[in-house]
Design a protein around this motif. Structure first.
Motif, PDB file in Angstrom:
ATOM      1  N   ARG B  22       8.615 -52.144  -5.994  1.00 43.78           N
ATOM      2  CA  ARG B  22       9.331 -51.109  -6.723  1.00 43.78           C
ATOM      3  C   ARG B  22       9.206 -51.279  -8.233  1.00 43.78           C
ATOM      4  N   ASN B  24      10.794 -49.091 -11.744  1.00 50.46           N
ATOM      5  CA  ASN B  24      11.489 -47.984 -12.390  1.00 50.46           C
ATOM      6  C   ASN B  24      11.297 -48.088 -13.894  1.00 50.46           C
ATOM      7  N   TYR B  25      11.143 -46.945 -14.532  1.00 50.22           N
ATOM      8  CA  TYR B  25      10.879 -46.963 -15.969  1.00 50.22           C
ATOM      9  C   TYR B  25      11.881 -46.083 -16.679  1.00 50.22           C
ATOM     10  N   SER B  26      11.998 -46.345 -17.965  1.00 41.31           N
ATOM     11  CA  SER B  26      12.804 -45.496 -18.823  1.00 41.31           C
ATOM     12  C   SER B  26      11.913 -45.033 -19.956  1.00 41.31           C
ATOM     13  N   GLN B  71      12.749 -39.631  -9.866  1.00 34.68           N
ATOM     14  CA  GLN B  71      13.347 -40.948  -9.637  1.00 34.68           C
ATOM     15  C   GLN B  71      12.943 -41.957 -10.692  1.00 34.68           C
ATOM     16  N   SER B  72      12.156 -41.526 -11.665  1.00 39.29           N
ATOM     17  CA  SER B  72      11.640 -42.449 -12.700  1.00 39.29           C
ATOM     18  C   SER B  72      11.047 -43.693 -12.048  1.00 39.29           C
ATOM     19  N   SER B  73      10.236 -43.448 -11.033  1.00 39.70           N
ATOM     20  CA  SER B  73       9.685 -44.583 -10.303  1.00 39.70           C
ATOM     21  C   SER B  73       8.166 -44.503 -10.213  1.00 39.70           C
ATOM     22  N   ASN B  75       6.165 -46.752  -7.649  1.00 44.80           N
ATOM     23  CA  ASN B  75       6.105 -47.839  -6.678  1.00 44.80           C
ATOM     24  C   ASN B  75       4.689 -48.084  -6.199  1.00 44.80           C
TER      25      ASN B  75
END
Lengths: 115, 114
Positions: B22, B24-26, B71-73, B75
């Motif tokens: 997984r 996740n980013y901002s 989802q700002s993902s 993966n």
């Protein structure tokens, strides 16, 4: 062709000594990056070169750290008066041109241990 | 400021099993996203990257990743893991300026059981 090379592969030094780490980028790559990989901080950006100029030095932790690049090729990262918290793996990367759209090729790193 | 989170520090899977790491980013705009792999004593090798277009990207060594803006993902997946996949995996986002500076996640260490 040759990849990014770094020397030395390992460096053990005493606290307070100066060290120089060398990076040979892929021939023709104009952009060169230094990152630091440490247990507590993960992988952090240190400095970026475009040719021989360093437009972004924002990641250098203190004024004990400096870097230069000559001839648009080899770069040297110098750490003065080393401290134990400088212990880390220092990674160099190069890309054909700067910008997020271009792959960075990484060297094997220099493992620095400060006693 | 941009940031990357890899929630799993360590994952163990059996050889032949599927894998999902997984990330996740901002980031405010459409990000440049990367997955790198680091084998012991080696530098980082690029597995795959996403800039725009098709949200499912294929990489080397049978890896793929899916960009999900909602989802700002981003993966990373592999259908069947091989023992040689044991390594540390880093997700990164391009800083967005013309410099190409990369912001890395903390990394996920993958162990493969025989």
């Amino acid at each position: 062709g040759a990849g990014v090379s770094q020397s030395p592969s390992n460096k053990v030094t005493e606290k307070g000594k100066d060290v120089e780490l060398r990076c040979d980028p892929i021939s023709g790559h104009t952009a060169l990056y230094w990152y630091r990989q440490s247990l507590g901080q993960g992988l952090e950006f240190l400095i970026y070169f475009q040719g021989n100029s360093a437009p972004d030095k924002s990641g250098l932790p203190s004024d004990r750290f400096s870097a230069e690049r000559t001839g648009g090729s080899v770069s040297t990262l110098t750490i003065q008066r080393t401290q134990q918290e400088d212990s880390a793996v220092y990674l160099c990367a190069s890309s054909l041109v700067p910008g997020s759209g271009y792959e960075q090729f990484f060297g094997p790193g220099t493992r620095l241990t400060v006693l | 400021a941009q940031s990357v989170t890899q929630p799993d520090i360590h994952i163990t899977v059996s050889e032949g099993a599927s894998l999902e790491l997984r990330c996740n980013y901002s980031y405010g705009a459409t990000p440049y996203l990367f997955w790198y792999v680091q084998s012991p004593g080696q530098g980082l090798q690029l597995l795959l990257k996403y800039f725009s277009g098709d949200t499912l990207v294929q990489g080397i060594k049978g890896f793929e990743a899916e960009f999900k803006r909602s989802q700002s993902s981003f993966n990373l997946r592999k259908p069947s893991v091989h023992w040689s996949d044991a390594a540390e995996y880093f997700c990164a986002v391009g800083e967005g300026s013309n410099t190409g500076k990369l912001i890395f996640g903390q990394g996920t260490t993958l162990q493969v059981k025989p």
